[in-house]
Design a protein around this motif. Structure first.
Motif, PDB file in Angstrom:
ATOM      1  N   ASN A 214      -1.289  16.516   5.927  1.00  0.00           N
ATOM      2  CA  ASN A 214      -1.448  15.244   5.231  1.00  0.00           C
ATOM      3  C   ASN A 214      -1.679  15.469   3.739  1.00  0.00           C
ATOM      4  O   ASN A 214      -2.257  14.634   3.059  1.00  0.00           O
ATOM      5  CB  ASN A 214      -2.585  14.426   5.852  1.00  0.00           C
TER       6      ASN A 214
ATOM      7  N   ALA B  45      -0.551  12.682   1.421  1.00  0.00           N
ATOM      8  CA  ALA B  45      -1.443  11.521   1.480  1.00  0.00           C
ATOM      9  C   ALA B  45      -2.738  11.798   0.721  1.00  0.00           C
ATOM     10  O   ALA B  45      -3.248  10.933   0.000  1.00  0.00           O
ATOM     11  CB  ALA B  45      -1.750  11.173   2.934  1.00  0.00           C
ATOM     12  N   GLU B  46      -3.260  13.001   0.859  1.00  0.00           N
ATOM     13  CA  GLU B  46      -4.495  13.365   0.150  1.00  0.00           C
ATOM     14  C   GLU B  46      -4.277  13.297  -1.361  1.00  0.00           C
ATOM     15  O   GLU B  46      -5.121  12.785  -2.089  1.00  0.00           O
ATOM     16  CB  GLU B  46      -4.950  14.772   0.553  1.00  0.00           C
TER      17      GLU B  46
ATOM     18  N   LEU C  90      -4.098   9.694  -2.682  1.00  0.00           N
ATOM     19  CA  LEU C  90      -5.365   8.975  -2.722  1.00  0.00           C
ATOM     20  C   LEU C  90      -6.384   9.593  -3.675  1.00  0.00           C
ATOM     21  O   LEU C  90      -7.456   9.041  -3.874  1.00  0.00           O
ATOM     22  CB  LEU C  90      -5.965   8.891  -1.315  1.00  0.00           C
TER      23      LEU C  90
ATOM     24  N   TYR D 115      -7.881   7.365  -6.333  1.00  0.00           N
ATOM     25  CA  TYR D 115      -8.766   6.359  -5.767  1.00  0.00           C
ATOM     26  C   TYR D 115     -10.131   6.948  -5.401  1.00  0.00           C
ATOM     27  O   TYR D 115     -11.155   6.302  -5.542  1.00  0.00           O
ATOM     28  CB  TYR D 115      -8.144   5.703  -4.541  1.00  0.00           C
TER      29      TYR D 115
ATOM     30  N   PRO E  28     -10.973   2.381   1.942  1.00  0.00           N
ATOM     31  CA  PRO E  28      -9.995   3.425   2.275  1.00  0.00           C
ATOM     32  C   PRO E  28      -8.832   2.919   3.115  1.00  0.00           C
ATOM     33  O   PRO E  28      -7.699   3.385   2.963  1.00  0.00           O
ATOM     34  CB  PRO E  28     -10.809   4.469   3.037  1.00  0.00           C
ATOM     35  N   MET E  29      -9.102   1.934   3.978  1.00  0.00           N
ATOM     36  CA  MET E  29      -8.010   1.410   4.802  1.00  0.00           C
ATOM     37  C   MET E  29      -6.983   0.678   3.953  1.00  0.00           C
ATOM     38  O   MET E  29      -5.781   0.909   4.079  1.00  0.00           O
ATOM     39  CB  MET E  29      -8.566   0.482   5.884  1.00  0.00           C
TER      40      MET E  29
ATOM     41  N   LEU F  90      -6.454   0.869   0.706  1.00  0.00           N
ATOM     42  CA  LEU F  90      -5.778   1.758  -0.237  1.00  0.00           C
ATOM     43  C   LEU F  90      -4.744   2.625   0.466  1.00  0.00           C
ATOM     44  O   LEU F  90      -3.679   2.909  -0.095  1.00  0.00           O
ATOM     45  CB  LEU F  90      -6.802   2.626  -0.973  1.00  0.00           C
ATOM     46  N   SER F  91      -5.017   3.033   1.676  1.00  0.00           N
ATOM     47  CA  SER F  91      -4.055   3.820   2.440  1.00  0.00           C
ATOM     48  C   SER F  91      -2.803   3.001   2.749  1.00  0.00           C
ATOM     49  O   SER F  91      -1.671   3.487   2.604  1.00  0.00           O
ATOM     50  CB  SER F  91      -4.703   4.308   3.736  1.00  0.00           C
ATOM     51  N   VAL F  92      -2.988   1.759   3.156  1.00  0.00           N
ATOM     52  CA  VAL F  92      -1.841   0.884   3.450  1.00  0.00           C
ATOM     53  C   VAL F  92      -1.019   0.651   2.183  1.00  0.00           C
ATOM     54  O   VAL F  92       0.217   0.747   2.198  1.00  0.00           O
ATOM     55  CB  VAL F  92      -2.314  -0.456   4.051  1.00  0.00           C
TER      56      VAL F  92
ATOM     57  N   GLU G 292      -0.834   2.483  -0.628  1.00  0.00           N
ATOM     58  CA  GLU G 292      -0.160   3.700  -1.103  1.00  0.00           C
ATOM     59  C   GLU G 292       1.002   4.068  -0.189  1.00  0.00           C
ATOM     60  O   GLU G 292       2.063   4.482  -0.654  1.00  0.00           O
ATOM     61  CB  GLU G 292      -1.160   4.853  -1.198  1.00  0.00           C
ATOM     62  N   THR G 293       0.831   3.897   1.115  1.00  0.00           N
ATOM     63  CA  THR G 293       1.921   4.186   2.054  1.00  0.00           C
ATOM     64  C   THR G 293       3.091   3.247   1.820  1.00  0.00           C
ATOM     65  O   THR G 293       4.250   3.678   1.797  1.00  0.00           O
ATOM     66  CB  THR G 293       1.422   4.062   3.505  1.00  0.00           C
TER      67      THR G 293
END
Length: 101
Positions: free
Chosen positions: A21, A24-25, A28, A31, A51-52, A54-56, A58-59
């Motif tokens: 990952n 992904a790391e 983020l 952030y 975090p949820m 921001l993950s959505v 960025e993805t």
């Protein structure tokens, strides 16, 4: 966890799923730095939400999806008490080029 063991090995069957990952790391990282400098949020729910979301976001950006449309779809389903069934498309591995920072 044992019920989901088959999912842990998806990267072996599908070349579109990365082994790590790291991408992904890295995405983020800015952030995470922002969170540390802003002393996090002022609530447990805020610390769980950030975090949820921001993950959505960025993805969606990395998949060239319309972020506001995706969030509207997810929020509408959630507010109506419907299950979230949105699935993000996996990119074509030939089109994916990891950039190293």
């Amino acid at each position: 966890m044992l019920n989901d063991e088959a999912l842990y090995w998806t990267f072996l069957r599908d070349g579109r799923v990365p082994l790590t990952n790291n991408a992904a790391e890295r995405a983020l990282r800015s952030y995470v730095i922002w969170r540390k400098l802003s002393f996090a949020s002022q609530s447990l729910r805020g610390d769980q939400f950030r975090p949820m979301i921001l993950s959505v976001i960025e993805t969606a950006k990395r998949l060239n999806l319309n972020t506001s449309h995706l969030l509207r779809e997810l929020c509408t389903a959630g507010l109506q008490g419907q299950p979230i069934t949105t699935r993000l498309p996996l990119p074509d591995p030939r089109a994916c080029q990891l950039t190293h920072a």
